[in-house]
Design an enzyme around this catalytic site. Structure first.
Site, short mmCIF file in Angstrom:
data_model
loop_
_atom_site.label_atom_id
_atom_site.label_comp_id
_atom_site.label_asym_id
_atom_site.label_seq_id
_atom_site.Cartn_x
_atom_site.Cartn_y
_atom_site.Cartn_z
N LYS A 97 -19.20 33.05 16.22
CA LYS A 97 -18.77 33.67 17.48
C LYS A 97 -19.93 33.98 18.44
O LYS A 97 -19.86 34.90 19.25
CB LYS A 97 -17.93 34.95 17.24
CG LYS A 97 -16.85 34.83 16.20
CD LYS A 97 -16.12 33.51 16.19
CE LYS A 97 -15.26 33.24 17.38
NZ LYS A 97 -14.75 31.82 17.34
N SER A 141 -15.01 39.16 19.35
CA SER A 141 -14.65 37.75 19.30
C SER A 141 -14.22 37.37 17.88
O SER A 141 -13.24 36.64 17.68
CB SER A 141 -15.87 36.91 19.74
OG SER A 141 -15.57 35.55 19.73
N HIS A 192 -23.64 27.77 10.17
CA HIS A 192 -23.79 29.23 10.36
C HIS A 192 -24.68 29.83 9.26
O HIS A 192 -24.71 31.05 9.10
CB HIS A 192 -22.43 29.92 10.29
CG HIS A 192 -21.50 29.59 11.43
ND1 HIS A 192 -21.88 29.66 12.75
CD2 HIS A 192 -20.21 29.22 11.44
CE1 HIS A 192 -20.85 29.33 13.53
NE2 HIS A 192 -19.83 29.05 12.75
P1 A3P Z 1 -15.05 35.02 23.09
O1 A3P Z 1 -14.14 35.14 21.91
O2 A3P Z 1 -15.81 36.28 23.38
O3 A3P Z 1 -14.39 34.46 24.30
P2 A3P Z 1 -18.34 30.11 18.42
O4 A3P Z 1 -18.22 28.78 19.06
O5 A3P Z 1 -19.70 30.41 17.85
O6 A3P Z 1 -17.24 30.38 17.46
O7 A3P Z 1 -18.22 31.19 19.60
C1 A3P Z 1 -17.00 31.36 20.27
C2 A3P Z 1 -17.25 32.25 21.45
O8 A3P Z 1 -18.02 31.53 22.43
C3 A3P Z 1 -15.94 32.66 22.13
O9 A3P Z 1 -16.19 33.95 22.69
C4 A3P Z 1 -15.83 31.59 23.19
O10 A3P Z 1 -14.96 31.91 24.27
C5 A3P Z 1 -17.29 31.52 23.65
N1 A3P Z 1 -17.58 30.28 24.38
C6 A3P Z 1 -17.28 29.02 24.06
N2 A3P Z 1 -17.64 28.18 25.04
C7 A3P Z 1 -18.21 28.92 26.01
C8 A3P Z 1 -18.75 28.62 27.30
N3 A3P Z 1 -18.81 27.39 27.77
N4 A3P Z 1 -19.22 29.65 28.03
C9 A3P Z 1 -19.19 30.92 27.57
N5 A3P Z 1 -18.65 31.26 26.37
C10 A3P Z 1 -18.17 30.28 25.59
#
Ligand code: A3P
Length: 273
Positions: A26, A116, A86
């Site tokens: 996240k 998140s 991760h």
């Molecule tokens: P939120 O749940 O706060 O929206 P991961 O890919 O490590 O699982 O992280 C997911 C988080 O990164 C989510 O956060 C997601 O919305 C955010 N995320 C993914 N793409 C993004 C982007 N282009 N810009 C900003 N945040 C992004």
């Protein structure tokens, strides 16, 4: 998509000069994956649509019955390949260094990660029911979530930040100055990309574009694994959303715990929007 951490004994053959990126869940893994895939395809955005992000950038420790494991996917992926993981630093297989892999780590502030992660636990069926936010906050502080302690994860990698083949980035910096952060990535990878191409990559990897892109937004995952009706994977993509979720008491409790666990570290995060 996250599962309990597993180490692989060694890297696959031909991994020299490959690019790995490590993040606590996240923290922008999918975002960074999309940026790197676009860079490695010279900004050819059609090529970036060739498959879902979880197939374009295999997830090293992913193992779900009935689906190709991350290692099996990697075996089928031609070099040069990108790998998502991760893993915390202490579980890094020695072969990552032996094979001279470049590693990009992206960290995100704990409060936004926990919110998140809470929504992700609800929608990603590999995880148990997270209970209430209060219960999940406690589990997070206790390190009883997938991949264990966020504190150990970010600090462990931070201690290695001066290593030549490691680039340590922050989600909040990427939000604030995506152009500058992508320049850091390009320099780290010894890649030269024209400004016009960088602009296209940044547009393609903006939250708005990724949210509506089925090859980025995980909507192609079977609903038995991810139920987007409970929470979209691409949820808010902002800094400071925790303030819409934490009560004053929860915030004070979290801050006390945070200060104890980050004491003595010079690792600082932007927490506010
Ligand atoms: P939120 O749940 O706060 O929206 P991961 O890919 O490590 O699982 O992280 C997911 C988080 O990164 C989510 O956060 C997601 O919305 C955010 N995320 C993914 N793409 C993004 C982007 N282009 N810009 C900003 N945040 C992004």
């Amino acid at each position: 998509m996250t599962s309990r951490t597993k180490t692989t004994g060694s890297l696959l053959p031909g991994d020299r000069n490959k690019n790995k990126h490590f993040l606590h869940p996240k923290s922008g893994t999918t975002w960074l994956s999309e940026i790197l895939d676009a860079i490695y395809h010279d900004g050819n955005l059609e090529k970036c649509q060739r498959d879902a992000i979880y197939n374009r950038v295999p997830f090293l420790e992913m193992k779900i019955p009935g689906i190709l494991s991350g290692v099996e996917q990697l075996e089928k992926t031609p070099s040069p390949r990108l790998v998502k993981t991760h893993l915390p630093v202490h579980l890094l297989p020695a072969s990552f260094q032996e094979k001279d892999c470049k590693v990009i780590y992206m960290a995100r502030n704990a409060k936004d990660v926990v919110v998140s992660y809470y929504y992700f636990y609800q929608m990603a069926k590999i995880h148990p029911d997270p209970g209430t936010l209060s219960e999940f906050l406690q589990a997070f502080m206790d390190g009883k979530v997938a991949y264990g302690s966020w504190y150990k994860h970010v600090k462990g990698w931070w201690e290695k930040r001066h290593e030549k083949r490691l680039l340590y980035l922050f989600y909040e910096d990427m939000k604030k100055d995506p152009w500058g952060e992508v320049q850091k990535i390009l320099q780290f990878l010894d890649k030269e990309v024209a400004d016009e191409m960088v602009a296209r990559i940044l547009h393609h990897t903006s939250f708005k574009e990724m949210k509506k892109n089925p090859t980025s937004n995980y909507e192609t995952m079977p609903t038995t694994l991810m139920d987007h009706s409970l929470s979209p994977f691409m949820r808010k993509g902002m800094c400071g959303d925790w303030a819409n979720h934490f009560t004053v008491a929860q915030n004070e409790c979290f801050d006390r715990h945070y200060q104890q666990h980050m004491a003595g570290s010079d690792l600082c995060f932007q927490m506010e929007a």
